[in-house]
Design an enzyme around this catalytic site. Structure first.
Site, mmCIF file in Angstrom:
data_model
loop_
_atom_site.group_PDB
_atom_site.id
_atom_site.type_symbol
_atom_site.label_atom_id
_atom_site.label_comp_id
_atom_site.label_asym_id
_atom_site.label_seq_id
_atom_site.Cartn_x
_atom_site.Cartn_y
_atom_site.Cartn_z
ATOM 1 N N PRO A 260 0.788 -1.223 0.000
ATOM 2 C CA PRO A 260 0.000 0.000 0.000
ATOM 3 C C PRO A 260 0.833 1.293 0.000
ATOM 4 O O PRO A 260 1.871 1.358 0.651
ATOM 5 C CB PRO A 260 -0.829 -0.101 1.289
ATOM 6 C CG PRO A 260 -0.119 -1.102 2.129
ATOM 7 C CD PRO A 260 0.534 -2.057 1.177
ATOM 8 N N ASN A 261 0.347 2.234 -0.737
ATOM 9 C CA ASN A 261 0.903 3.598 -0.844
ATOM 10 C C ASN A 261 2.206 3.674 -1.642
ATOM 11 O O ASN A 261 2.721 4.771 -1.870
ATOM 12 C CB ASN A 261 1.104 4.230 0.550
ATOM 13 C CG ASN A 261 -0.203 4.388 1.288
ATOM 14 O OD1 ASN A 261 -1.152 4.908 0.712
ATOM 15 N ND2 ASN A 261 -0.289 3.924 2.518
ATOM 16 N N ARG B 183 5.654 10.826 -2.384
ATOM 17 C CA ARG B 183 5.345 10.456 -0.997
ATOM 18 C C ARG B 183 6.602 10.584 -0.125
ATOM 19 O O ARG B 183 7.569 9.835 -0.342
ATOM 20 C CB ARG B 183 4.866 9.003 -0.971
ATOM 21 C CG ARG B 183 4.600 8.473 0.396
ATOM 22 C CD ARG B 183 4.384 6.965 0.389
ATOM 23 N NE ARG B 183 4.193 6.517 1.738
ATOM 24 C CZ ARG B 183 4.366 5.267 2.147
ATOM 25 N NH1 ARG B 183 4.717 4.332 1.277
ATOM 26 N NH2 ARG B 183 4.187 4.961 3.396
ATOM 27 N N TYR C 42 11.572 8.177 1.367
ATOM 28 C CA TYR C 42 11.477 7.110 0.366
ATOM 29 C C TYR C 42 12.155 7.434 -0.971
ATOM 30 O O TYR C 42 12.149 6.601 -1.868
ATOM 31 C CB TYR C 42 10.003 6.769 0.114
ATOM 32 C CG TYR C 42 9.304 6.260 1.364
ATOM 33 C CD1 TYR C 42 9.728 5.102 1.991
ATOM 34 C CD2 TYR C 42 8.235 6.965 1.929
ATOM 35 C CE1 TYR C 42 9.110 4.642 3.146
ATOM 36 C CE2 TYR C 42 7.610 6.507 3.080
ATOM 37 C CZ TYR C 42 8.059 5.348 3.681
ATOM 38 O OH TYR C 42 7.442 4.886 4.818
ATOM 39 N N ASN D 148 7.613 -5.957 -0.904
ATOM 40 C CA ASN D 148 7.635 -4.856 0.055
ATOM 41 C C ASN D 148 6.198 -4.708 0.547
ATOM 42 O O ASN D 148 5.371 -4.079 -0.113
ATOM 43 C CB ASN D 148 8.126 -3.559 -0.598
ATOM 44 C CG ASN D 148 8.205 -2.419 0.405
ATOM 45 O OD1 ASN D 148 7.660 -2.513 1.512
ATOM 46 N ND2 ASN D 148 8.866 -1.337 0.038
ATOM 47 N N ALA E 186 3.090 -0.897 4.846
ATOM 48 C CA ALA E 186 2.540 -0.849 6.212
ATOM 49 C C ALA E 186 2.029 -2.214 6.683
ATOM 50 O O ALA E 186 2.009 -2.485 7.892
ATOM 51 C CB ALA E 186 1.419 0.186 6.281
ATOM 52 N N GLU F 51 12.087 -9.972 1.537
ATOM 53 C CA GLU F 51 11.352 -8.772 1.973
ATOM 54 C C GLU F 51 12.256 -7.555 1.748
ATOM 55 O O GLU F 51 13.429 -7.597 2.125
ATOM 56 C CB GLU F 51 11.039 -8.951 3.473
ATOM 57 C CG GLU F 51 10.411 -7.756 4.158
ATOM 58 C CD GLU F 51 10.406 -7.938 5.701
ATOM 59 O OE1 GLU F 51 10.987 -8.935 6.214
ATOM 60 O OE2 GLU F 51 9.844 -7.067 6.377
ATOM 61 N N HIS G 299 12.536 -3.220 2.075
ATOM 62 C CA HIS G 299 12.028 -1.912 2.484
ATOM 63 C C HIS G 299 12.982 -0.848 1.972
ATOM 64 O O HIS G 299 14.209 -0.996 2.091
ATOM 65 C CB HIS G 299 11.921 -1.803 4.008
ATOM 66 C CG HIS G 299 10.979 -2.824 4.569
ATOM 67 N ND1 HIS G 299 9.622 -2.703 4.474
ATOM 68 C CD2 HIS G 299 11.216 -4.011 5.173
ATOM 69 C CE1 HIS G 299 9.057 -3.764 5.011
ATOM 70 N NE2 HIS G 299 10.001 -4.584 5.436
ATOM 71 N N ARG H 87 13.478 3.649 12.547
ATOM 72 C CA ARG H 87 12.276 4.491 12.569
ATOM 73 C C ARG H 87 11.430 4.231 13.823
ATOM 74 O O ARG H 87 11.936 3.719 14.801
ATOM 75 C CB ARG H 87 11.514 4.276 11.257
ATOM 76 C CG ARG H 87 12.389 4.614 10.028
ATOM 77 C CD ARG H 87 11.628 4.506 8.742
ATOM 78 N NE ARG H 87 10.505 5.447 8.708
ATOM 79 C CZ ARG H 87 9.527 5.376 7.797
ATOM 80 N NH1 ARG H 87 9.564 4.434 6.869
ATOM 81 N NH2 ARG H 87 8.536 6.248 7.831
#
Ligand code: DQA
Length: 147
Positions: free
Chosen positions: A9-10, A17, A22, A73, A76, A97, A99, A106
């Site tokens: 998502p996003n 963004r 990012y 990825n 969220a 995975e 990111h 974070r």
């Protein structure tokens, strides 16, 4: 060899963004870079993005029929989704995975990944380059595993 890439998502908003977190590349620019690198390795890459947890779960479930390896990825959903974790456990698909940001640097809630314990490995914090590294690692893993 066929590799599936699932962006959660996003991530369709990449480029605009939170560029400080990012980066400034759009998702299609990231995908194009990955496909260019894939061609040099003789690998086919298919990229998908969804904002829907259910759709991602379905794609993982079908993944074995289409791919030799998966890069995901979960965005969220990394930090919330038992359904995505269970889907990964249900298939025999080597998965990495990725990111873009370093989730360990974070907020505390981002430092927990439901996915990390069930994948081959995790790359976090290396920006778009992380996807290329994941692809190299998958190629290495799948070739080593094949007779
Ligand atoms: C992300 C990190 C997640 O915490 C966040 O929700 C994202 C992107 C990353 O690529 O750095 O959407 O997965």
């Amino acid at each position: 060899m066929r590799i599936g890439v699932i962006h959660g998502p996003n991530l369709h908003l990449l480029g605009k963004r939170e560029p400080g977190v990012y980066g400034t590349l759009s998702l299609s620019e990231i995908n194009e870079r990955l496909k260019t690198r894939a061609r040099t390795l003789g690998v086919t890459v298919e990229t998908r993005q969804s904002n829907s947890e259910g759709e991602i779960v379905s794609w993982i479930g079908e993944g074995e029929s289409w791919y030799d390896g998966l890069i995901i990825n979960p965005a969220a959903y990394t930090h919330t989704s038992i359904a995505i974790r269970d889907a990964l456990l249900a298939v025999s698909l080597p998965t990495i995975e990725v990111h873009l940001s370093n989730i360990h640097k974070r907020e505390a809630f981002r430092q927990v990944s439901y996915v990390a314990p069930v994948v081959l490995g995790t790359i976090s914090g290396l920006g778009p380059y992380g996807y290329e590294l994941a692809m190299l690692a998958l190629v290495h893993h799948v070739q080593k595993a094949s007779p």
